[in-house]
Design a protein around this motif. Structure first.
Motif, short mmCIF file in Angstrom:
data_model
loop_
_atom_site.label_atom_id
_atom_site.label_comp_id
_atom_site.label_asym_id
_atom_site.label_seq_id
_atom_site.Cartn_x
_atom_site.Cartn_y
_atom_site.Cartn_z
N CYS A 1 4.70 -4.92 -5.97
CA CYS A 1 3.93 -3.67 -5.85
C CYS A 1 3.02 -3.54 -7.07
O CYS A 1 3.47 -3.75 -8.21
CB CYS A 1 4.88 -2.47 -5.77
SG CYS A 1 4.06 -0.91 -5.34
N SER B 1 -3.87 4.60 -8.30
CA SER B 1 -4.47 4.40 -6.98
C SER B 1 -3.37 4.00 -6.00
O SER B 1 -2.22 3.75 -6.38
CB SER B 1 -5.53 3.30 -7.06
OG SER B 1 -4.96 2.08 -7.51
N ARG B 2 -3.71 3.91 -4.74
CA ARG B 2 -2.73 3.52 -3.73
C ARG B 2 -2.32 2.07 -3.99
O ARG B 2 -3.16 1.17 -4.04
CB ARG B 2 -3.32 3.65 -2.33
CG ARG B 2 -2.29 3.46 -1.22
CD ARG B 2 -2.88 3.71 0.14
NE ARG B 2 -1.85 3.74 1.16
CZ ARG B 2 -2.09 3.88 2.47
NH1 ARG B 2 -3.33 4.02 2.89
NH2 ARG B 2 -1.09 3.89 3.32
N SER C 1 8.01 -0.52 2.04
CA SER C 1 6.85 0.04 1.34
C SER C 1 7.22 0.25 -0.11
O SER C 1 8.39 0.09 -0.51
CB SER C 1 6.41 1.37 1.98
OG SER C 1 7.43 2.34 1.86
N GLU D 1 5.99 2.66 -3.89
CA GLU D 1 5.35 3.87 -4.40
C GLU D 1 5.07 3.69 -5.88
O GLU D 1 5.90 3.13 -6.62
CB GLU D 1 6.26 5.07 -4.18
CG GLU D 1 5.66 6.42 -4.61
CD GLU D 1 6.64 7.56 -4.36
OE1 GLU D 1 6.44 8.31 -3.39
OE2 GLU D 1 7.62 7.66 -5.14
N ALA E 1 -0.48 -1.13 -8.54
CA ALA E 1 -1.59 -0.17 -8.47
C ALA E 1 -2.72 -0.70 -9.34
O ALA E 1 -2.53 -0.96 -10.53
CB ALA E 1 -1.15 1.21 -8.95
N GLN F 1 1.59 7.74 -5.35
CA GLN F 1 0.83 7.16 -4.25
C GLN F 1 1.72 6.15 -3.53
O GLN F 1 2.40 5.33 -4.17
CB GLN F 1 -0.44 6.48 -4.76
CG GLN F 1 -1.49 7.44 -5.33
CD GLN F 1 -2.17 8.24 -4.26
OE1 GLN F 1 -2.20 7.84 -3.09
NE2 GLN F 1 -2.72 9.39 -4.63
N ARG F 2 1.71 6.19 -2.19
CA ARG F 2 2.55 5.32 -1.37
C ARG F 2 1.70 4.22 -0.75
O ARG F 2 0.55 4.44 -0.33
CB ARG F 2 3.20 6.14 -0.25
CG ARG F 2 4.40 5.47 0.42
CD ARG F 2 5.63 5.53 -0.45
NE ARG F 2 6.84 5.14 0.26
CZ ARG F 2 7.69 5.99 0.80
NH1 ARG F 2 7.46 7.30 0.70
NH2 ARG F 2 8.77 5.56 1.41
N SER F 3 2.26 3.02 -0.69
CA SER F 3 1.54 1.88 -0.13
C SER F 3 1.60 1.91 1.39
O SER F 3 2.29 2.75 1.99
CB SER F 3 2.17 0.57 -0.63
OG SER F 3 3.44 0.38 -0.01
N GLU F 4 0.91 0.96 2.00
CA GLU F 4 1.03 0.78 3.44
C GLU F 4 2.37 0.12 3.75
O GLU F 4 2.99 -0.51 2.90
CB GLU F 4 -0.11 -0.10 3.95
CG GLU F 4 -1.48 0.55 3.84
CD GLU F 4 -2.57 -0.32 4.43
OE1 GLU F 4 -2.25 -1.48 4.79
OE2 GLU F 4 -3.71 0.16 4.54
#
Length: 510
Positions: free
Chosen positions: A322, A299-300, A368, A370, A324, A378-381
């Protein structure tokens, strides 16, 4: 007269029989028409005529006539003779000799034969309705029909005595018989019944195969479960199961060695142990268990910056985290600063990872991360970070180091003297500096060095030599200059950084 009458009455029997003759065909077959004709030496004297079969009167006529049997049957065989009464007074009755009529079979009762009475399921079988016409009747046309349990296997009668069945199955077991008949006249004969028992091969070597796009079972993708048997005949019932043997995911019955169950969109919860069963009536056989792991795309990810205070400072260590929340491990995380990779870290069992970063002024900007587990990254905000320098000033302080004996005792005294001279603001001594400031400022009255709060890449160091005032000392002033955006910014910079110029000296050697 009486003597003559007695002679007629007691005349030899052969003489009486010779007066009346019964004429019949020499050979008779089933279906033939038989004509029996009784003829006397003088038919004009015959008053009545009677035909007999096996001593029993069959037909009596008041005039001379023949007797016909249409489409003779075997039952029409027997001993026939005829008698006649005359119109004369001398002797009024004569009887013919007895003639045997034997009706022959046109063809014997057919016999149904099978290429195998115990055929295996799926094998071909040929059924033949056998009979034979006599040489005299080879021109007669026969038709045939074959029955199973009194149900015809043909849509009608056929001129062929054979029926070829490409493949027989267990339900084809039963009682078989056939019939043969002539077209004209119609003579039909039926065979005795024959039993055919089709042998079934039990299923064996049941296996379960997984078919998925790309060879991996991915959440949201299609999953096909193929159940196969190496051997087995007839209708086979296939069933699919997941862990619980009493619960079936699906069931199919078909005449084939394999069947498939399709799951259009597999879910993450569908992971588990699967197997299938197959049966054709001789007991179910189960396949080996296959473990299916449904791979879940990441998921993001959620990206956080663990700053030690309200605002990070140069030299601080911040934690970049980070994670997911969904996704099959292992997951590879990458950290980015302004879309430039800072580093990466792997989570073999899932979860999140952290990355520590020692800050410099150049680390200000957007961050950011990934997450990628091979099923799509998926890349984060984006999260922004502002970094302040030591002492609370924004940006980065520029330090210029001068080699040689800058920090010698004589150099130190020269620097003190130079500061004293600058404080007197002698116009001749400061003209070069003032001229430089005036050239770099939109307003000559506000020509001061820019504020260190501006970005480091916009600052440029400037070196200005001060006149030696007739002594063997060279003074240098170093200023960090940038193009100001407005007079107001220049004024604020002056207030915040009044002592930004740095003056260095070195003793000029003679």
């Amino acid at each position: 007269m009486l003597l003559w009458a007695l002679l007629v009455i007691f005349a030899p029997a052969s003489e009486q029989a010779d007066w009346l003759t019964l004429m019949v065909p020499s050979s008779v077959f089933e279906g033939d028409n038989i004509l029996l004709k009784c003829k006397g030496k003088d038919d004009s004297k015959i008053k009545t005529m009677t035909y007999y079969k096996n001593g029993i009167k069959v037909l009596s006529l008041k005039h001379v006539s023949s007797f016909s049997i249409y489409s003779a049957a075997l039952s029409d065989s027997g001993n026939y003779y005829c008698s006649a009464t005359l119109t004369t007074w001398r002797r009024n009755k004569h009887t013919s000799k007895t003639v045997e009529i034997k009706v022959q079979e046109l063809f014997p009762r057919p016999v149904l034969t099978a290429s195998s009475s115990l055929p295996l399921e799926g094998s071909p079988v040929t059924l033949t309705c056998k009979t034979q016409l006599p040489p005299q009747k080879l021109h007669v046309q026969l038709h045939f029909c074959i029955f199973r349990d009194h149900q015809t296997l043909w849509s009608g009668w056929s001129s062929s005595a054979e029926l070829q069945i490409p493949a027989v199955w267990s339900e084809d077991s039963g009682s078989y018989m056939c019939e043969a008949e002539t077209v004209t006249p119609r003579i039909r004969k039926q065979s005795l019944q024959s039993q055919i028992h089709v042998q079934r091969i039990p299923v064996s070597n049941v296996s379960l195969e997984i078919q998925a796009t790309g060879g991996r079972v991915i959440e949201g993708g299609k999953l096909v479960l193929l159940c196969s048997v190496a051997k087995g005949t007839g209708n086979i019932t296939f069933s699919w199961h997941r862990e619980d043997p009493e619960t079936s995911l699906g069931r199919k019955t078909q005449r084939s060695l394999s069947a498939e169950l399709e799951i259009p969109s597999v879910k993450g919860r569908d992971s588990g142990e699967y197997y299938c069963r197959a049966s054709n009536g001789h007991g179910a056989v189960q396949s080996k268990v296959v473990n299916i792991l449904v791979h879940i795309p990441v998921s993001r990810p959620l990206f956080t910056l663990g700053a030690p205070g309200a605002q990070a400072m140069v030299g601080d260590v911040v934690e970049l985290h980070c994670e997911a929340l969904r996704g099959s491990p292992p997951i590879l995380y990458r950290f980015y600063h302004k879309d430039v990779t800072l580093g990466n870290s792997s989570a073999p069992t899932g979860g999140g990872v952290a990355f520590n970063l020692s800050l410099t002024a150049a680390h200000s900007g957007n961050y950011s991360c990934e997450a990628d587990n091979g099923l799509g990254a998926q890349r984060s905000e984006v999260v922004s970070l502002s970094i302040s320098g030591p002492g609370g000033y924004g940006g980065k302080l520029l330090t210029v180091r001068v080699a040689g004996g800058l920090f010698g005792a004589l150099g130190f005294a020269a620097v003190a003297l130079l500061f004293y001279s600058c404080s007197r603001k002698i116009s001749g001594e400061s003209s070069a500096i003032e001229a430089f400031r005036g050239a770099s400022s939109p307003n000559p009255e506000e020509g001061t060095p820019p504020s260190p709060l501006l970005a480091l890449e916009e600052q440029q160091p400037v070196y200005v030599n001060v006149h030696s005032v007739g002594v063997d000392v060279i003074y240098s002033q170093v200023c960090s200059i940038q193009q100001p955006h407005s007079p107001a910014n220049i004024k604020r910079a002056l207030l915040e950084n009044k002592d930004s110029p740095v003056i260095y000296s070195s003793v000029k050697k003679s």
